[in-house]
Design an enzyme around this catalytic site. Structure first.
Site, PDB file in Angstrom:
ATOM      1  N   HIS A 124       4.614 -15.227 -46.806  1.00  0.00           N
ATOM      2  CA  HIS A 124       4.210 -14.320 -45.845  1.00  0.00           C
ATOM      3  C   HIS A 124       3.456 -14.871 -44.501  1.00  0.00           C
ATOM      4  O   HIS A 124       3.789 -14.457 -43.490  1.00  0.00           O
ATOM      5  CB  HIS A 124       3.056 -13.605 -46.645  1.00  0.00           C
ATOM      6  CG  HIS A 124       2.373 -12.440 -45.898  1.00  0.00           C
ATOM      7  ND1 HIS A 124       2.365 -11.054 -46.302  1.00  0.00           N
ATOM      8  CD2 HIS A 124       1.475 -12.192 -44.716  1.00  0.00           C
ATOM      9  CE1 HIS A 124       1.755 -10.483 -45.571  1.00  0.00           C
ATOM     10  NE2 HIS A 124       1.248 -11.164 -44.659  1.00  0.00           N
ATOM     11  N   GLU A 125       2.887 -15.903 -44.838  1.00  0.00           N
ATOM     12  CA  GLU A 125       2.243 -16.572 -43.505  1.00  0.00           C
ATOM     13  C   GLU A 125       3.185 -17.326 -42.557  1.00  0.00           C
ATOM     14  O   GLU A 125       2.983 -17.102 -41.361  1.00  0.00           O
ATOM     15  CB  GLU A 125       0.935 -17.397 -43.814  1.00  0.00           C
ATOM     16  CG  GLU A 125      -0.098 -16.813 -44.669  1.00  0.00           C
ATOM     17  CD  GLU A 125      -0.809 -15.519 -44.032  1.00  0.00           C
ATOM     18  OE1 GLU A 125      -0.701 -15.492 -42.952  1.00  0.00           O
ATOM     19  OE2 GLU A 125      -1.098 -14.607 -44.987  1.00  0.00           O
ATOM     20  N   HIS A 166       4.684 -14.896 -40.266  1.00  0.00           N
ATOM     21  CA  HIS A 166       3.865 -14.834 -38.915  1.00  0.00           C
ATOM     22  C   HIS A 166       4.061 -16.034 -38.006  1.00  0.00           C
ATOM     23  O   HIS A 166       4.015 -15.684 -36.681  1.00  0.00           O
ATOM     24  CB  HIS A 166       2.237 -14.694 -39.256  1.00  0.00           C
ATOM     25  CG  HIS A 166       2.050 -13.312 -40.080  1.00  0.00           C
ATOM     26  ND1 HIS A 166       2.436 -12.001 -39.783  1.00  0.00           N
ATOM     27  CD2 HIS A 166       1.063 -13.162 -40.999  1.00  0.00           C
ATOM     28  CE1 HIS A 166       2.004 -11.147 -40.393  1.00  0.00           C
ATOM     29  NE2 HIS A 166       1.190 -11.976 -41.490  1.00  0.00           N
TER      30      HIS A 166
END
Lengths: 244, 106
Positions: free
Chosen positions: A123-124, A127
């Site tokens: 998930h990170e 980003h």
């Protein structure tokens, strides 16, 4: 973000407000002036467990290996010591991407096991990948933040059928999209002091475009098999684009 | 499209077979329905596999054309929507810089 295009003074006030919200998420981070932990706290902390789980994720998880490869290709090679930090966090946040320091924060007190670490890192890294390849106005345009959160929820496995069932969210037909919208809104609200309606409006505006932007996977990776196929395609991209 | 002299299928034929097999699996049916609310369409993978094999065996120009057309359609399908943000020409300047804390220590 609503009103961000107003007078410079208003914009500055809003930026301060946004930084204060970030402080609420990672207060220890700001209080210590950075990512370091005190000597005594590190003896009793979960730092070593977090580092161990992180290392295994970086070395073996196919979602993460593709993202690392794609970022290296875009000029943002990831260094474990520089770009990751295991810290204690308030609330039940699992992690975050700090665009001002280009660092992924992992909330060691909230990451439960290897599977959870895999998902948080994926998930990170979505980003971080977005930050690397595009001009993302993280702090001044809530639509940009919404877009990255839609992508992260969509591509990380956050919204897999199994994970939703564990959350007691039962739904099958097109439920994935509902989950992605809802989790994107939650993520936005966790880091921005805005109303749910504003967050929802931002997600609605960008959803069509950002849900269908599945880079670097080229598909929604439902499990490790899909992620491995996506990585294979990424490694094959030179041959692919020179022969169509 | 590259010249006929140096052309080869965009993917190895095993990749088309793997995608077709995955597409027809029960797991993929479930995942696709969960995301899109309908059954997946797998026929194009089968056609592409057949074209790939035909090109490998007979260097068929029709097979080459068919494969190129199919893959270009796939690429175009991913480019339907305008991006929300502007892509960078180069990575962020501060990506590799030391953390502010490390600078203070130094």
């Amino acid at each position: 973000m609503a009103g961000a295009a107003g007078a410079p003074q208003q914009q500055q006030q809003q930026q301060q407000q946004q930084q204060r919200v970030a402080c609420q998420v990672f207060p220890e981070r700001r209080a210590q002036g950075g990512s370091g932990q005190g000597l005594l706290s590190s003896v009793f902390s979960n730092d070593q467990g977090c580092q161990r789980l992180l290392l295994k994720t970086l070395e073996t998880n196919p979602y993460v290996k593709l993202l690392l490869d794609a970022m290296k290709h875009s000029g943002c090679a990831v260094n474990k010591e520089r770009h990751f930090s295991c810290e204690d966090c308030n609330g039940n946040v699992s992690g975050g991407f700090d665009a001002s320091t280009s660092q992924i924060v992992l909330c060691q007190n909230n990451i439960r096991n290897q599977a959870h670490m895999n998902r948080v890192v994926t998930h990170e890294l979505v980003h971080a990948f977005d930050h690397c390849r595009a001009h993302v106005n993280w702090f001044t345009d809530v639509r940009h933040l919404a877009c990255s959160e839609v992508r992260a929820a969509n591509l990380s496995g956050d919204c897999s059928l199994v994970n939703e069932i564990f959350r007691l969210h039962f739904g099958l037909k097109r439920h994935h999209q509902t989950c992605v919208r809802d989790r994107a809104i939650l993520s936005i609200l966790a880091v921005r002091n805005i109303s749910k309606e504003v967050a929802q409006k931002a997600v609605d505006e960008v959803f069509e475009s950002c849900f269908n932007d599945q880079e670097p996977f080229g598909r929604i990776p439902h499990n490790k098999t899909y992620a491995r196929y996506a990585h294979r395609d990424f490694q094959n991209r030179d041959r692919y684009y020179s022969n169509i | 499209m590259a010249d006929a002299g140096g052309w080869r299928p965009p993917r190895p034929c095993e990749a088309y077979r793997a995608e077709w097999t995955l597409c027809r699996s029960a797991g993929h049916l479930l995942h696709h329905y969960y995301v899109h609310g309908e059954r997946p369409a797998c026929e194009q993978w089968r056609r592409d596999l057949a074209s790939c094999r035909e090109w490998e065996e007979r260097r068929s120009a029709e097979a080459q054309r068919s494969l190129c057309e199919s893959e270009r359609a796939r690429v175009q399908a991913t480019q339907k929507h305008a991006l929300v943000w502007t892509l960078r020409q180069s990575p962020p300047a501060d990506w590799h810089l030391p953390l502010p804390q490390e600078e203070k220590d130094q």
